[in-house]
Design an enzyme around this catalytic site. Structure first.
Site, mmCIF file in Angstrom:
data_model
loop_
_atom_site.group_PDB
_atom_site.id
_atom_site.type_symbol
_atom_site.label_atom_id
_atom_site.label_comp_id
_atom_site.label_asym_id
_atom_site.label_seq_id
_atom_site.Cartn_x
_atom_site.Cartn_y
_atom_site.Cartn_z
ATOM 1 N N ASP A 109 34.240 26.701 54.919
ATOM 2 C CA ASP A 109 35.569 26.550 54.301
ATOM 3 C C ASP A 109 35.674 25.186 53.601
ATOM 4 O OD1 ASP A 109 38.208 27.052 53.685
ATOM 5 O OD2 ASP A 109 38.964 26.891 55.742
ATOM 6 N N SER A 151 32.621 33.614 61.461
ATOM 7 C CA SER A 151 32.936 33.351 62.891
ATOM 8 C C SER A 151 31.793 32.786 63.726
ATOM 9 C CB SER A 151 33.482 34.607 63.606
ATOM 10 O OG SER A 151 34.834 34.812 63.290
ATOM 11 N N THR A 152 30.573 32.661 63.146
ATOM 12 C CA THR A 152 29.443 32.246 64.000
ATOM 13 C C THR A 152 29.261 30.732 64.093
ATOM 14 O OG1 THR A 152 27.738 32.306 62.262
ATOM 15 C CG2 THR A 152 28.195 34.365 63.439
ATOM 16 N N GLY A 153 30.164 29.970 63.463
ATOM 17 C CA GLY A 153 30.093 28.511 63.538
ATOM 18 C C GLY A 153 31.154 27.994 64.497
ATOM 19 N N GLY A 206 33.211 23.374 58.183
ATOM 20 C CA GLY A 206 32.211 24.420 57.950
ATOM 21 C C GLY A 206 32.159 24.891 56.516
ATOM 22 N N ASN A 248 40.715 29.947 57.848
ATOM 23 C CA ASN A 248 41.612 30.103 59.006
ATOM 24 C C ASN A 248 42.952 30.594 58.481
ATOM 25 O OD1 ASN A 248 43.447 27.747 58.517
ATOM 26 N ND2 ASN A 248 41.517 26.633 58.744
HETATM 27 N N1 AR6 Z 1 27.016 28.110 52.957
HETATM 28 C C1 AR6 Z 1 26.800 29.166 53.771
HETATM 29 N N2 AR6 Z 1 27.083 29.169 55.081
HETATM 30 C C2 AR6 Z 1 27.582 28.025 55.609
HETATM 31 C C3 AR6 Z 1 27.836 26.870 54.845
HETATM 32 C C4 AR6 Z 1 27.527 26.936 53.455
HETATM 33 N N3 AR6 Z 1 27.740 25.919 52.637
HETATM 34 N N4 AR6 Z 1 28.345 25.914 55.672
HETATM 35 C C5 AR6 Z 1 28.385 26.452 56.907
HETATM 36 N N5 AR6 Z 1 27.927 27.717 56.897
HETATM 37 P P1 AR6 Z 1 32.087 28.157 60.035
HETATM 38 P P2 AR6 Z 1 33.829 30.087 61.452
HETATM 39 C C6 AR6 Z 1 27.785 28.710 57.981
HETATM 40 O O1 AR6 Z 1 32.177 27.179 61.142
HETATM 41 O O2 AR6 Z 1 32.920 30.083 62.616
HETATM 42 C C7 AR6 Z 1 36.672 26.205 59.467
HETATM 43 O O3 AR6 Z 1 37.204 24.988 59.884
HETATM 44 C C8 AR6 Z 1 27.726 28.214 59.408
HETATM 45 O O4 AR6 Z 1 26.421 27.740 59.718
HETATM 46 O O5 AR6 Z 1 32.161 27.675 58.648
HETATM 47 O O6 AR6 Z 1 34.277 31.416 60.906
HETATM 48 C C9 AR6 Z 1 37.763 27.189 59.045
HETATM 49 O O7 AR6 Z 1 38.830 26.528 58.395
HETATM 50 C C10 AR6 Z 1 28.075 29.490 60.153
HETATM 51 O O8 AR6 Z 1 26.904 30.299 60.327
HETATM 52 O O9 AR6 Z 1 33.236 29.311 60.149
HETATM 53 C C11 AR6 Z 1 38.171 27.783 60.351
HETATM 54 O O10 AR6 Z 1 39.092 26.946 61.028
HETATM 55 C C12 AR6 Z 1 29.016 30.228 59.224
HETATM 56 O O11 AR6 Z 1 28.915 29.554 57.963
HETATM 57 C C13 AR6 Z 1 36.886 27.838 61.133
HETATM 58 O O12 AR6 Z 1 36.054 26.829 60.574
HETATM 59 C C14 AR6 Z 1 30.460 30.216 59.663
HETATM 60 O O13 AR6 Z 1 30.744 28.963 60.265
HETATM 61 C C15 AR6 Z 1 36.190 29.152 60.971
HETATM 62 O O14 AR6 Z 1 35.072 29.216 61.823
#
Ligand code: AR6
Length: 184
Positions: A41, A128-130, A39, A31
């Protein structure tokens, strides 16, 4: 289909955890604060240790965080990767706030930064897909099309391998379908 050759670059899809990948850089879906979160991050900062956050803080001090669609690079700390490229995906808000364009920029700016550092391999999560709720199918199309365009426009890229590390089976299946449909 789980892999394809595009120019000099091998595109690979897999399902798993990005923090265990042995590549020159893994990409973090961060972020704008660069101070960590949930997630992927959270997983990257937890596994990589405090050295990553320290460099993020130095970047914040220099440029005040990272705008949506931009990317910055740090150490990967204790991770097997050499670097982390932190990019900030758009929050999905219906699709009329330049979300598609901003998501494409996350991929192209990360690739550009990798090239500037002469990196040969990079692994992307499904940005962005989480927590940010970008529709998965559209995000997969944007990710693969942006990478294809980048390779076409940068035939001398240092990147020999670009991986998409899908965490969930849904995303893997969407990427497989999209790769098949691309007809490269
Ligand atoms: N390895 C690979 N992919 C993963 C892992 C992992 N260990 N863990 C989760 N994913 P997200 P966003 C996938 O939510 O939507 C954070 O708080 C997950 O299933 O991590 O871009 C940041 O600080 C999904 O498909 O990121 C921001 O505030 C993908 O990673 C916010 O979340 C992205 O999900 C960003 O949201």
């Amino acid at each position: 289909m789980n892999d394809i050759q595009m120019g000099q670059t091998h595109i690979v899809l897999l399902q798993g955890d990005i923090t265990v990948q042995h590549v020159d850089a893994i990409v973090n879906a961060a972020n704008s604060s660069l101070l960590g979160g949930g997630g992927v991050d959270g997983a990257i900062h937890r596994a990589g240790g405090s050295a990553i956050l320290e460099e993020c803080q130095q970047i914040r001090n220099r440029q005040g965080g990272c705008p949506t669609g931009e990317a910055v690079i740090t150490t990967a700390g204790r991770l097997p990767a050499k670097h982390v490229i932190h990019t900030v995906g758009p929050v999905w808000n219906g699709g009329s706030n330049h979300e598609q364009q901003l998501l494409a920029q996350c991929y192209s700016h990360s690739l550009q930064l990798a090239d500037e550092h002469q990196l040969t391999s990079i692994a992307f999560p499904n940005i962005s897909t989480g927590i940010y709720h970008f529709p998965k199918k559209e995000a997969a199309t944007i990710a693969l099309n942006t990478v294809k365009e980048y390779i076409e426009q940068h035939p001398a890229t240092s990147l020999k391998q670009i991986m998409f590390v899908c965490y969930d089976a849904d995303n893997l299946s969407l990427y497989q379908q999209q790769l098949q449909a691309m007809n490269v």
